[in-house]
Design a protein around this motif. Structure first.
Motif, PDB file in Angstrom:
ATOM      1  N   UNK A 214      37.723  14.700  26.392  1.00  0.00           N
ATOM      2  CA  UNK A 214      38.877  15.482  26.826  1.00  0.00           C
ATOM      3  C   UNK A 214      39.763  14.561  27.669  1.00  0.00           C
ATOM      4  N   UNK A 215      40.739  13.947  27.027  1.00  0.00           N
ATOM      5  CA  UNK A 215      41.579  12.963  27.736  1.00  0.00           C
ATOM      6  C   UNK A 215      42.522  13.634  28.728  1.00  0.00           C
ATOM      7  N   UNK A 216      42.479  14.958  28.770  1.00  0.00           N
ATOM      8  CA  UNK A 216      43.227  15.664  29.819  1.00  0.00           C
ATOM      9  C   UNK A 216      42.625  15.382  31.188  1.00  0.00           C
ATOM     10  N   UNK A 217      41.394  14.831  31.192  1.00  0.00           N
ATOM     11  CA  UNK A 217      40.758  14.468  32.466  1.00  0.00           C
ATOM     12  C   UNK A 217      40.963  12.996  32.835  1.00  0.00           C
ATOM     13  N   UNK A 218      41.796  12.302  32.034  1.00  0.00           N
ATOM     14  CA  UNK A 218      41.933  10.843  32.231  1.00  0.00           C
ATOM     15  C   UNK A 218      42.246  10.443  33.660  1.00  0.00           C
ATOM     16  N   UNK A 219      43.065  11.217  34.331  1.00  0.00           N
ATOM     17  CA  UNK A 219      43.467  10.834  35.704  1.00  0.00           C
ATOM     18  C   UNK A 219      42.252  10.788  36.627  1.00  0.00           C
ATOM     19  N   UNK A 223      36.394   3.994  36.363  1.00  0.00           N
ATOM     20  CA  UNK A 223      36.813   2.733  35.743  1.00  0.00           C
ATOM     21  C   UNK A 223      36.113   2.427  34.415  1.00  0.00           C
ATOM     22  N   UNK A 224      34.759   2.505  34.332  1.00  0.00           N
ATOM     23  CA  UNK A 224      34.089   2.131  33.069  1.00  0.00           C
ATOM     24  C   UNK A 224      34.604   2.948  31.877  1.00  0.00           C
ATOM     25  N   UNK A 225      34.923   4.230  32.108  1.00  0.00           N
ATOM     26  CA  UNK A 225      35.402   5.081  31.010  1.00  0.00           C
ATOM     27  C   UNK A 225      36.833   4.676  30.645  1.00  0.00           C
TER      28      UNK A 225
END
Ligand code: P6P
Length: 333
Positions: A214-219, A223-225
């Motif tokens: 779920x790239x909506x959690x990107x913020x 770092x590793x992810x």
């Protein structure tokens, strides 16, 4: 041309599991088979009601909230009740843990058996109204020798499970199961009321071309992810990966097992321990992934090696194709 004759050698789930056990020469009391028959019954019941949900207005809130504080949908309540009742009535269980119940359920002596079942009766239920595939996830332990069934029979590493599986409710009902010697998929033939073997010996491709986060959690990602996702979205060589995210774990894991790639729900700055539950989401899916030749990790440790401290604890999850998940693990080293 002669009319296609129906196969007269249908391999039902029950026949397949029994055959497997006899082939492996395990002590076949039939108890696990009878437990799995009870689980199949619950999946048939839930499949029917998910399919009818729209028609008999089961969609929408049940007006109660569960231990997770989430609004309970009517189907959630129905699925949980049928599972608890059927598992107790099977006479094969001693301890039940449900995502919907705050405390573990200790089965009364009269109905007690030697298995513990941990389950999420209807995972992905926030998608019910949209008609997106949802599912039941379950894991099975045998109670410890000499135990009559306590919480200590389920606060054990996932590697001690004897079986795990899920049923995905979509255009058809697919039950995917491992009893410790590989993974098989079965499709419900509603006319027969039987789950028929349709996906024998599922193996996760060693590498895929899909990532499912779920790239909506990107913020919030650590770092590793961030670095791993960058490496597959802006690759120095080869084509970028394709993004597929359904937001229903059973559907995302099912696609990952069949097509390969990586599914991840990592811990991040917002969800410090991740979102997915260790005992009845991560463990069963990790068990299936490993049995299918894949890898399941928190990024730091093998998921199946974790010993739960409480029945609803969460964990970080990455699972899927061996090479893809090993690429991810490198960013944690
Ligand atoms: P998000 C569904 O609610 C669920 O428990 C899993 O089935 C799914 O993988 C995840 O949560 C989706 O969470 O935060 O992406 O909506």
């Amino acid at each position: 041309a002669s009319e296609e004759l129906p196969s007269t050698d249908i391999i039902t789930l029950t026949r397949h599991v029994l055959h497997d056990q006899f082939r492996l020469g395990v002590a076949v009391t039939g108890d696990l088979t009878l437990l799995l028959i009870a689980i199949q019954t619950t999946s048939k019941f839930i499949a029917t009601n998910v399919r009818k949900a729209r028609l008999i207005n089961l969609v929408g809130l049940a007006g109660e909230t569960n231990v997770q504080g989430e609004e309970q949908k009517k189907l959630d309540v129905l699925a949980n009740d049928i599972m608890i009742n059927a598992l107790r009535a099977s006479g094969k269980t001693a301890v039940l843990v449900s995502e919907e119940n705050e405390e573990a359920i200790i089965i009364d002596e009269r109905n007690r058996g030697k298995y513990c079942v941990v389950f999420d009766p209807l995972d992905g239920s926030s998608n019910i109204d949209a008609g997106v595939n949802i599912g039941t996830i379950f894991g099975i332990y045998q109670i410890k020798p000499g135990s009559t069934g306590t919480i200590h029979d389920v606060l054990r590493a996932g590697s001690e499970m004897v079986a795990a599986g899920y049923t995905m409710y979509g255009s058809s009902a697919n039950l995917v199961l491992s009893t410790g010697s590989g993974v098989n998929g079965y499709t419900l033939d509603a006319a027969l009321g039987e789950f028929i073997l349709t996906h024998p010996d599922i193996k996760v491709p060693s590498r895929g071309k899909i990532y499912s986060f779920n790239e909506g959690n990107s913020v919030y990602f650590h770092e590793p992810v961030v670095e791993y996702l960058k490496s597959i979205k802006y690759p120095t060589a080869g084509a970028p990966y394709s993004a597929r995210y359904i937001g229903s774990m059973v559907a995302d894991v099912h696609r990952t097992l069949l097509y390969g790639g990586i599914f991840g729900y990592p811990d991040d700055k917002k969800s410090k321990s991740g979102k997915l539950r260790l005992l009845y989401e991560a463990f069963p899916m990790a068990f299936l992934t490993e049995q299918a030749g894949g890898v399941a990790t928190t990024g730091r440790v093998r998921i199946l090696d974790i010993v739960p401290k409480s029945i609803h604890e969460r964990c970080s999850v990455f699972l899927g194709s061996k090479e893809d998940v090993q690429d991810l693990i490198k960013f944690y080293e």
